[in-house]
Write an enzyme that holds these catalytic residues in place. Structure first.
Site, PDB file in Angstrom:
ATOM      1  N   GLU A 108      12.359   2.555  14.113  1.00 56.61           N
ATOM      2  CA  GLU A 108      11.455   3.619  13.648  1.00 56.61           C
ATOM      3  C   GLU A 108      10.191   3.548  14.488  1.00 56.61           C
ATOM      4  O   GLU A 108      10.088   2.723  15.399  1.00 56.61           O
ATOM      5  CB  GLU A 108      11.140   3.440  12.160  1.00 56.61           C
ATOM      6  N   ARG A 115       8.426   4.012  -4.570  1.00 58.58           N
ATOM      7  CA  ARG A 115       8.455   3.058  -3.453  1.00 58.58           C
ATOM      8  C   ARG A 115       7.433   1.943  -3.681  1.00 58.58           C
ATOM      9  O   ARG A 115       7.682   0.781  -3.355  1.00 58.58           O
ATOM     10  CB  ARG A 115       8.185   3.782  -2.130  1.00 58.58           C
ATOM     11  N   LYS A 143       6.580  -2.026   2.005  1.00 56.08           N
ATOM     12  CA  LYS A 143       5.382  -1.419   2.599  1.00 56.08           C
ATOM     13  C   LYS A 143       4.192  -2.359   2.407  1.00 56.08           C
ATOM     14  O   LYS A 143       3.298  -2.118   1.587  1.00 56.08           O
ATOM     15  CB  LYS A 143       5.126  -0.033   1.998  1.00 56.08           C
ATOM     16  N   ARG A 196      -7.690 -20.536  -1.906  1.00 60.40           N
ATOM     17  CA  ARG A 196      -6.694 -20.341  -0.851  1.00 60.40           C
ATOM     18  C   ARG A 196      -5.589 -21.402  -0.875  1.00 60.40           C
ATOM     19  O   ARG A 196      -5.854 -22.581  -0.679  1.00 60.40           O
ATOM     20  CB  ARG A 196      -7.405 -20.371   0.518  1.00 60.40           C
ATOM     21  N   TYR A 234       0.830  -1.195   0.000  1.00 59.43           N
ATOM     22  CA  TYR A 234       0.000   0.000   0.000  1.00 59.43           C
ATOM     23  C   TYR A 234       0.868   1.250   0.000  1.00 59.43           C
ATOM     24  O   TYR A 234       2.082   1.195   0.227  1.00 59.43           O
ATOM     25  CB  TYR A 234      -0.958   0.009   1.199  1.00 59.43           C
TER      26      TYR A 234
HETATM   27  N1  PMP Z   1       7.666   3.872   8.989  1.00 58.27           N
HETATM   28  C1  PMP Z   1       6.536   3.158   8.995  1.00 58.27           C
HETATM   29  C2  PMP Z   1       6.540   1.804   9.626  1.00 58.27           C
HETATM   30  C3  PMP Z   1       5.358   3.680   8.415  1.00 58.27           C
HETATM   31  O1  PMP Z   1       4.223   2.963   8.408  1.00 58.27           O
HETATM   32  C4  PMP Z   1       5.390   4.981   7.862  1.00 58.27           C
HETATM   33  C5  PMP Z   1       4.150   5.603   7.285  1.00 58.27           C
HETATM   34  N2  PMP Z   1       3.679   4.940   6.161  1.00 58.27           N
HETATM   35  C6  PMP Z   1       6.604   5.684   7.865  1.00 58.27           C
HETATM   36  C7  PMP Z   1       7.724   5.094   8.437  1.00 58.27           C
HETATM   37  C8  PMP Z   1       6.711   7.057   7.248  1.00 58.27           C
HETATM   38  O2  PMP Z   1       6.677   6.961   5.860  1.00 58.27           O
HETATM   39  P1  PMP Z   1       6.133   8.167   4.952  1.00 58.27           P
HETATM   40  O3  PMP Z   1       6.937   9.359   5.315  1.00 58.27           O
HETATM   41  O4  PMP Z   1       6.364   7.696   3.575  1.00 58.27           O
HETATM   42  O5  PMP Z   1       4.684   8.335   5.298  1.00 58.27           O
END
Ligand code: PMP
Length: 286
Positions: free
Chosen positions: A180, A52, A147, A100, A33
Site C-alpha cells: 500500500e 476499525r 492503525k 516508564r 488513531y
Molecule cells: N494505508 C495507510 C498506511 C494509511 O495510513 C491510510 C490512511 N490512514 C490508508 C491506508 C487509507 O485509509 P483510510 O481510507 O481509512 O484513510
C-alpha cells in the site's frame, strides 16, 4: 476562531493542550488513531472508522476510554468548537501515562485526544492531472493492519517521495508486490478492466475509503479482484490510483517516473472519483 483540543475530559486552547511526559503514546507509540473526513458538517463513514478503532484497540489490548455514544458527542463538540464543517477529525487513544516500563501498567486510564482541522482535499490539478508515486521497500513491522501511531517508516517513505518530486510512496514487499502507500491504499485497473487492490490481511491497513469504494464497484458494473500485484504489473497497468480519507480517490499517472498508460487519468478512475463523491455527498449536507 481559535483552535480547541479535547484532552482527557477537557476542551483546551490548542496551544496549551498537552499530554504527560510519561504518556505511553509519546514514550513507545503505544497508541492508536483515526482520521475521519468531514464534509458539509458530516463525518464520512464514521461507523466504519469507529469499528476499525475498536479493532486496533482490541489487537493492542488498550481499553476504550468511553462508550461510542460519549465518544461521538466529544467528536461533534470538537467540530463545533473549532467551526469545522469541511476538514478532518483526528483522534488518538494511548494506553495511558505511567512510570516508564515496557509491560502494560495495571490500572491506568487510557489517554484520549481529539482535534479537528479545516483542510482542503487535494487540489483540482491533482484530481484532474493525477499524481506520481515512487516505490520503496516496505520496512514496516508485520502488523500495519493495526492503525497505530508508530509511523516512522511511513513518514520516512513520504519524505523520500516528496524529495523525489512524487506525491506518495508505494511500499513493496519481499516478493516484489505492492502492499500500500505510506498513507493510502494502492489500486490498479488491468487491461481487462478489472479493478485490483491487495487483499486486506495483516499486510495492509484496511482503508475506510477502500471499503467504501469496494461497496460502489458493483453498482458501477466493475469487477473487483483482491490480490497482490507487482510493481512491474502496476507499471504496465491500464490505470492506477490511490485512496485515503484525506484524498478520497486520486489518479496515479507515474510510477518511479514512468507514465501509466498515456500518462493521463483514465476513464475508470474518473468515474470512480465521481461515484465516491456521490457517496460522500449522500452523507453530508454538502
Ligand atoms: N494505508 C495507510 C498506511 C494509511 O495510513 C491510510 C490512511 N490512514 C490508508 C491506508 C487509507 O485509509 P483510510 O481510507 O481509512 O484513510
Amino acid at each position: 476562531m481559535s483552535r480547541i483540543a479535547y484532552v482527557n475530559g477537557r476542551y483546551l486552547p490548542h496551544r496549551r493542550a498537552s499530554v504527560h511526559v510519561e504518556d505511553r503514546g509519546f514514550q513507545f507509540a503505544d497508541a492508536v488513531y483515526e482520521v475521519i473526513a468531514v464534509r458539509g458538517g458530516a463525518l464520512i463513514d464514521e461507523e466504519l472508522h469507529l469499528k476499525r478503532l475498536h479493532r486496533s484497540l482490541g489487537e493492542l489490548r488498550i481499553a476504550a476510554p468511553m462508550s461510542d455514544a460519549a465518544l461521538k458527542s466529544v467528536i461533534r463538540e470538537v467540530l463545533r468548537r473549532n467551526g469545522v464543517a469541511d476538514g478532518a477529525l483526528y483522534l488518538q487513544i494511548s494506553r495511558g501515562a505511567a512510570r516508564r516500563d515496557f509491560p502494560f501498567p495495571p490500572g491506568i486510564e487510557p489517554t484520549l485526544v481529539v482535534t479537528a482541522q479545516r483542510r482542503r482535499g487535494p487540489s483540482t490539478k491533482q484530481v484532474e492531472e493525477g499524481v506520481g508515486v515512487v516505490t520503496l521497500p516496505d520496512i514496516r513491522w508485520r502488523r500495519p493492519d493495526i492503525k497505530s501511531v508508530a509511523l516512522l517508516p511511513n513518514l520516512l517513505g513520504k519524505q523520500q517521495a516528496r524529495e523525489a518530486g512524487a506525491f506518495e510512496a508505494w511500499l513493496v514487499d519481499r516478493d516484489g508486490n505492492v502492499t500500500e502507500g505510506t498513507s493510502s491504499n494502492a489500486w490498479i485497473v488491468t487491461a481487462a478492466g478489472e479493478v485490483v487492490t491487495r487483499q486486506a490481511d495483516t499486510s495492509i491497513l484496511n482503508g475506510v475509503t477502500r471499503l467504501g469504494l469496494i461497496g460502489l464497484l458493483a453498482r458501477e458494473g466493475l469487477t473487483l479482484v483482491e490480490r497482490p500485484f507487482s510493481v512491474a504489473e502496476a507499471k504496465t497497468a491500464r490505470e492506477a490510483f490511490l485512496t485515503s480519507s484525506t484524498n478520497f480517490i486520486l489518479p496515479v499517472v507515474t510510477i518511479d517516473g514512468a507514465p501509466i498508460g498515456n500518462g493521463y487519468p483514465g476513464s475508470v478512475v474518473r468515474r470512480l472519483r465521481q461515484a465516491y463523491e456521490g457517496h460522500v455527498a449522500a452523507q453530508g449536507a454538502a
